[in-house]
Motif scaffolding. Structure first.
Motif, PDB file in Angstrom:
ATOM      1  N   THR A 241       0.850  -1.186   0.000  1.00 31.78           N
ATOM      2  CA  THR A 241       0.000   0.000   0.000  1.00 31.78           C
ATOM      3  C   THR A 241       0.887   1.237   0.000  1.00 31.78           C
ATOM      4  O   THR A 241       2.015   1.226   0.509  1.00 31.78           O
ATOM      5  CB  THR A 241      -0.914   0.039   1.236  1.00 31.78           C
ATOM      6  OG1 THR A 241      -0.105   0.052   2.414  1.00 31.78           O
ATOM      7  CG2 THR A 241      -1.819  -1.182   1.259  1.00 31.78           C
ATOM      8  N   ILE A 259      -2.957   0.792  -4.068  1.00 29.56           N
ATOM      9  CA  ILE A 259      -2.554  -0.613  -3.946  1.00 29.56           C
ATOM     10  C   ILE A 259      -1.619  -0.982  -5.089  1.00 29.56           C
ATOM     11  O   ILE A 259      -1.845  -0.627  -6.249  1.00 29.56           O
ATOM     12  CB  ILE A 259      -3.789  -1.540  -3.990  1.00 29.56           C
ATOM     13  CG1 ILE A 259      -4.632  -1.383  -2.714  1.00 29.56           C
ATOM     14  CG2 ILE A 259      -3.379  -2.998  -4.159  1.00 29.56           C
ATOM     15  CD1 ILE A 259      -3.994  -1.972  -1.476  1.00 29.56           C
ATOM     16  N   GLN A 278      -9.327   1.631  -0.037  1.00 29.36           N
ATOM     17  CA  GLN A 278      -8.254   0.686  -0.302  1.00 29.36           C
ATOM     18  C   GLN A 278      -8.819  -0.643  -0.788  1.00 29.36           C
ATOM     19  O   GLN A 278      -8.235  -1.283  -1.666  1.00 29.36           O
ATOM     20  CB  GLN A 278      -7.438   0.473   0.977  1.00 29.36           C
ATOM     21  CG  GLN A 278      -6.240  -0.435   0.795  1.00 29.36           C
ATOM     22  CD  GLN A 278      -5.500  -0.691   2.093  1.00 29.36           C
ATOM     23  OE1 GLN A 278      -5.541  -1.798   2.614  1.00 29.36           O
ATOM     24  NE2 GLN A 278      -4.849   0.336   2.634  1.00 29.36           N
ATOM     25  N   ARG A 282      -7.982  -2.416  -4.280  1.00 23.69           N
ATOM     26  CA  ARG A 282      -7.438  -3.781  -4.332  1.00 23.69           C
ATOM     27  C   ARG A 282      -8.241  -4.644  -5.305  1.00 23.69           C
ATOM     28  O   ARG A 282      -7.665  -5.414  -6.091  1.00 23.69           O
ATOM     29  CB  ARG A 282      -7.439  -4.410  -2.943  1.00 23.69           C
ATOM     30  CG  ARG A 282      -6.867  -5.836  -2.948  1.00 23.69           C
ATOM     31  CD  ARG A 282      -7.021  -6.530  -1.613  1.00 23.69           C
ATOM     32  NE  ARG A 282      -6.591  -7.923  -1.744  1.00 23.69           N
ATOM     33  CZ  ARG A 282      -5.517  -8.451  -1.186  1.00 23.69           C
ATOM     34  NH1 ARG A 282      -4.714  -7.690  -0.470  1.00 23.69           N
ATOM     35  NH2 ARG A 282      -5.223  -9.723  -1.342  1.00 23.69           N
TER      36      ARG A 282
END
Length: 376
Positions: A241, A259, A278, A282
């Motif tokens: 990250t 990501i 996030q 992803r």
């Protein structure tokens, strides 16, 4: 019948014959009849995803078949009209007929090119990734120019472009960037652009105004739908990250929402920073990784089927597919097909269709020649 009329008629007939062969005419007609029957099933939409996929296939097949049939009818009607006009020495009608035949010949050529998009993923959306080569600011500026070129091409064809990830250069341009190009046959057209692109110009970053050569690579991968199974093991992944860069608001820039996923067995790296979440980044990055792995598999299959593959998509320095020369003269030359254009500004503004069509035709021809030789 005049020589020009006969030549145009023969040209169109050859294109129509090739269209029928590309479509596998009898099989295509049978498949369309099957799809029309399935479309009448009241339970079809119980599975919306499968229904949408089937209806897309039906629409595409119907458009192709009806287009060929309409072309044949219009050509025959025009030839009959020209023949009658020649018997009556009606020059005005003859000229109108020739104008129509020229337009129909161009239409047939366009349809013939489009019929080459018959690969299993050609109709899909695709990811386009640009990476700058060695050369610092020069190469990074060139990478940004290429990204703009493909964005302009996509917009001119009515495709939607979404920026998935970008990494800015130290002074100007881009180290790398990935966009999602969405629209009919996006992958089919853009897959011909994979490779290294070379720029020769007077450097805008050099006070001595010396000529510089820069390189950047383009990588294309199709968006993979649920019907295509790509197995990705969690144990094969390294997930990092980082903070998103560029515009996007305070939250995007101050949290580790971006990501980066590395597929350890292949070394493939993808990144996404488009969302504040996030988790969503992803999920998108995983879709991009599946696309890259699928493209790798497609390249393996094509390499096995055609010896021409080695000259086509080896994305590495020294394997340029096209040169863009802005100084001392102006010329864009595709090194695979020898297609040349003397107006680099237009090319860099998205005028790429001729290059794509020639490369696509060459790939299909090479594959068919290899298949024919194998059959013999």
């Amino acid at each position: 019948m005049s020589a020009e009329t006969e030549a145009l008629s023969e040209q169109i007939k050859q294109s129509v014959a090739l269209l029928r062969r590309h479509l596998d005419w009898d099989a295509a007609k049978t498949r369309l009849a099957e799809l029309n029957h399935l479309a009448e099933d009241p339970e079809l939409w119980n599975n919306p995803d499968a229904a949408q996929k089937m209806m897309r296939e039906r629409t595409m097949l119907a458009n192709q078949i009806e287009g060929v049939e309409a072309l044949e009818t219009e050509v025959q009607d025009t030839l009959d009209l020209v023949e009658l006009a020649e018997m009556e020495n009606d020059e005005a009608v003859i000229q109108d007929g020739l104008t129509t035949l020229r337009a129909l010949a161009a239409q047939a050529q366009q349809r013939e090119t489009e019929s080459l998009l018959s690969g299993e993923a050609d109709g899909n959306d695709c990811y386009l990734e640009v990476n700058s080569g060695a050369g610092g600011t020069e190469a990074q500026d060139w990478a940004e120019m290429l990204l703009r070129m493909y964005t302009r091409w996509a917009e001119q064809h009515g495709y939607k472009v979404t920026l998935m990830e970008s990494s800015a250069g130290e002074q100007a341009g881009l180290k790398s960037a990935t966009i999602l190009v969405s629209g009919p046959n996006a992958y089919g057209w853009l897959k011909t652009e994979a490779g290294v692109h070379r720029l020769v110009r007077i450097s805008p970053f050099d006070a001595a105004a010396r000529r510089q050569t820069s390189f950047a690579s383009i990588y294309i991968s199709p968006v993979v739908d649920d019907s295509i199974e790509i197995e990705v093991l969690d144990s094969d992944l390294r997930v990092d990250t980082f903070r998103a860069s560029g515009a996007g608001g305070q939250h995007v820039n101050k949290t580790d929402s971006a990501i980066r996923i590395t597929h350890i067995p292949t070394g493939i790296v993808v990144a996404c920073q488009t969302d504040r979440s996030q988790h969503r980044n992803r999920a998108t990055a995983m879709e991009m990784l599946r696309a890259r792995l699928y493209e790798t598999e497609l390249q393996k299959r094509e390499a096995e089927a055609s010896a021409a593959e080695a000259a086509k998509t080896d994305i590495g320095w020294g394997h340029q597919i096209r040169s863009y020369v802005l100084a001392p003269y102006q010329l864009v030359k595709d090194l695979r097909t020898n297609i040349e254009k003397g107006n680099p500004d237009a090319v860099l503004d998205g005028d790429l269709d001729e290059f794509m069509a020639a490369s696509l035709a060459q790939r299909v021809s090479a594959t068919r020649s290899e298949a024919s030789a194998t059959a013999q």
